[in-house]
Write an enzyme that holds these catalytic residues in place. Structure first.
Site, PDB file in Angstrom:
ATOM      1  CG  PHE A  64      -1.497   1.480   9.780  1.00 54.12           C
ATOM      2  CD1 PHE A  64      -2.280   2.592   9.598  1.00 54.12           C
ATOM      3  CD2 PHE A  64      -1.159   1.463   8.131  1.00 54.12           C
ATOM      4  CE1 PHE A  64      -3.125   2.688   8.952  1.00 54.12           C
ATOM      5  CE2 PHE A  64      -2.473   1.421   7.554  1.00 54.12           C
ATOM      6  CZ  PHE A  64      -3.334   2.638   7.405  1.00 54.12           C
ATOM      7  CG  ASN A  65       0.478  -3.262   7.217  1.00 52.53           C
ATOM      8  OD1 ASN A  65      -0.290  -2.021   7.456  1.00 52.53           O
ATOM      9  ND2 ASN A  65       1.835  -3.308   7.553  1.00 52.53           N
ATOM     10  CG  ASN A 109       1.067   2.962   4.148  1.00 49.71           C
ATOM     11  OD1 ASN A 109       0.225   3.504   5.284  1.00 49.71           O
ATOM     12  ND2 ASN A 109       1.660   2.389   4.305  1.00 49.71           N
ATOM     13  CG  ASP A 134       3.823   0.035   2.071  1.00 48.81           C
ATOM     14  OD1 ASP A 134       3.152  -0.985   1.662  1.00 48.81           O
ATOM     15  OD2 ASP A 134       4.314   0.870   2.613  1.00 48.81           O
ATOM     16  CG  ASP A 173      -0.116  -0.137   2.652  1.00 50.67           C
ATOM     17  OD1 ASP A 173       0.924   0.020   2.564  1.00 50.67           O
ATOM     18  OD2 ASP A 173      -0.588   0.736   2.809  1.00 50.67           O
ATOM     19  CG  HIS A 228       7.688  -0.094   9.727  1.00 52.05           C
ATOM     20  ND1 HIS A 228       7.682   0.237  10.810  1.00 52.05           N
ATOM     21  CD2 HIS A 228       7.264   2.026   9.272  1.00 52.05           C
ATOM     22  CE1 HIS A 228       6.722   1.370  11.935  1.00 52.05           C
ATOM     23  NE2 HIS A 228       7.021   2.407  10.775  1.00 52.05           N
ATOM     24  CG  ASP A 229       5.959  -1.477   4.801  1.00 56.72           C
ATOM     25  OD1 ASP A 229       5.394  -2.395   5.713  1.00 56.72           O
ATOM     26  OD2 ASP A 229       5.373  -0.536   4.056  1.00 56.72           O
ATOM     27  CB  THR A 273       4.661  -4.245   2.985  1.00 56.23           C
ATOM     28  OG1 THR A 273       4.428  -3.669   1.563  1.00 56.23           O
ATOM     29  CG2 THR A 273       5.496  -5.131   2.435  1.00 56.23           C
TER      30      THR A 273
HETATM   31  C1  BDR Z   1       2.816   0.056   8.676  1.00 60.65           C
HETATM   32  O1  BDR Z   1       2.204   0.591   8.683  1.00 60.65           O
HETATM   33  C2  BDR Z   1       2.233   1.959   7.194  1.00 60.65           C
HETATM   34  O2  BDR Z   1       1.837   3.036   7.477  1.00 60.65           O
HETATM   35  C3  BDR Z   1       3.255   1.625   6.773  1.00 60.65           C
HETATM   36  O3  BDR Z   1       3.236   1.217   5.665  1.00 60.65           O
HETATM   37  C4  BDR Z   1       3.871  -0.044   7.330  1.00 60.65           C
HETATM   38  O4  BDR Z   1       3.621  -0.948   6.095  1.00 60.65           O
HETATM   39  C5  BDR Z   1       3.962   0.044  10.158  1.00 60.65           C
HETATM   40  O5  BDR Z   1       3.290   0.061  10.833  1.00 60.65           O
HETATM   41 CA    CA Z   2       2.908  -0.669   4.801  1.00 64.71          CA
END
Ligand code: BDR
Ligand code: CA
Length: 322
Positions: free
Chosen positions: A172-173, A43, A19, A14, A246-247, A130
């Site tokens: 979040f994810n 996102n 990402d 996303d 993160h991703d 991701t």
């Molecule tokens: C995740 O949330 C999104 O905003 C980032 O792309 C990542 O995948 C981190 O919590």
């Molecule tokens: Ca992401």
């Protein structure tokens, strides 16, 4: 590297700054062949995330990697997109100028692409999600047989030993689509989860961003500019400056298995309790009688990760389809 040794992956994402960096990293990895990129809402809306995936791949010279648009909303909920837009900007990829894509987004739906590709593949394929897990869960519901064709699923999501980035329980994810996360976690596939516990440590400091920028080539500079915006977003929203990529950790472990250490434990997703829906709950002390079903991240080698990103962004694009 010979074709036969490459890890075949579908990137489900996303974009999103991290990402986008994950896509750039994968596009430069000698040992990874991207079979396709599927976009999901997260996102930003899926129209944007698909466009962003296409923009970033075109920018990277990867016009031979196709992008497929996926699910426009979570399976059961319509979560307010709390941090997505706040951190990534209205269109999901704020900051540097990245031209409109020239390569069209494919007509085929992302979920159909995942199913058809796995069914047609003679080798097992690794999924790298991701974003929210909606596309993958939908594919499992429509075509459970595809699970046999999956080598591993390398996920970014959840927070186990630290607070989440939505609230104290939620990342979040998984928060965006708890039911999808639950379906994937209970799929029986070999699952690796890179939680915030390690991805918050996959952090670029200001001096690391400058190192990247000073490399001067196209991808290093755009990555540094994406990080500038991402860091500012964190500062505005959370009141502290950080650039957790993160991703890209999910790609990093495919390049170097030793990047992250995992524990094989039982894990599941809270869905019935509205207070915690989307929380990843894990038996990290092995104190229950539940059978382990996933590998959950414990430790990352941050310097190795930074070096990996810096080294790979300098490389030219080499098509893996020739
Ligand atoms: C995740 O949330 C999104 O905003 C980032 O792309 C990542 O995948 C981190 O919590
Ligand atoms: Ca992401």
């Amino acid at each position: 590297m010979g074709k036969e040794k490459r890890i075949k992956v579908i990137m489900d994402c996303d974009p999103g700054h991290d990402d986008a960096i994950a896509l750039l990293l994968a596009s430069r990895a000698d040992n990874i062949q991207i079979l396709g990129v599927t976009a999901v809402q997260g996102n930003s809306g899926v129209e944007y995330t698909a466009r962003n995936a296409r923009r970033i791949l075109d920018y990277a010279g990867a016009t031979d990697i196709q992008v497929y648009k996926g699910c426009p909303r979570p399976m059961m909920r319509d979560q307010y997109r709390l941090t997505g837009i706040a951190i990534h900007g209205e269109d999901g990829l704020g900051g540097p100028y990245i031209p409109e894509p020239v390569t069209p987004i494919k007509e085929e739906h992302a979920v159909n692409f995942i199913i058809n590709t796995l069914r047609a593949s003679r080798e097992k394929v690794t999924l790298v999600p991701t974003g929210p897990l909606t596309n993958i869960a939908a594919a499992f519901i429509l075509a459970p047989d595809i699970k046999e064709k999956i080598e591993r699923i390398i996920i970014m999501g959840g927070a186990v030993r630290m607070e989440g980035n939505i609230n104290s329980s939620n990342e979040f994810n998984f928060f965006l689509d708890p039911e999808a996360a639950k379906i994937v976690l209970n799929s029986g596939c070999r699952i690796y989860i890179n939680t915030l516990d390690v991805t918050m440590k996959a952090e670029f400091k200001r001096e690391d961003v400058e190192r990247l920028r000073a490399q001067g080539d196209k991808l290093s500079v755009i990555t540094a500019e994406l990080m500038d915006f991402f860091g500012k977003g964190h500062e505005d929203l959370f009141n502290f400056f950080t650039i957790p990529v993160h991703d890209a950790v999910c790609v990093g472990v495919l390049i170097d298995e030793k990047l992250v250490e995992y524990d094989f434990v039982w894990g599941d997703i809270s869905i019935k309790d509205e207070l915690t829906a989307g929380e990843l709950v894990a038996d990290i002390w092995h104190l229950t009688d539940k059978q382990p079903n996933c590998y959950i991240s414990r430790k990352i080698d941050t310097q190795k990760f930074i070096n990996m990103i810096c080294d790979h962004m300098k490389k030219p694009y080499v098509s893996k389809y020739i």
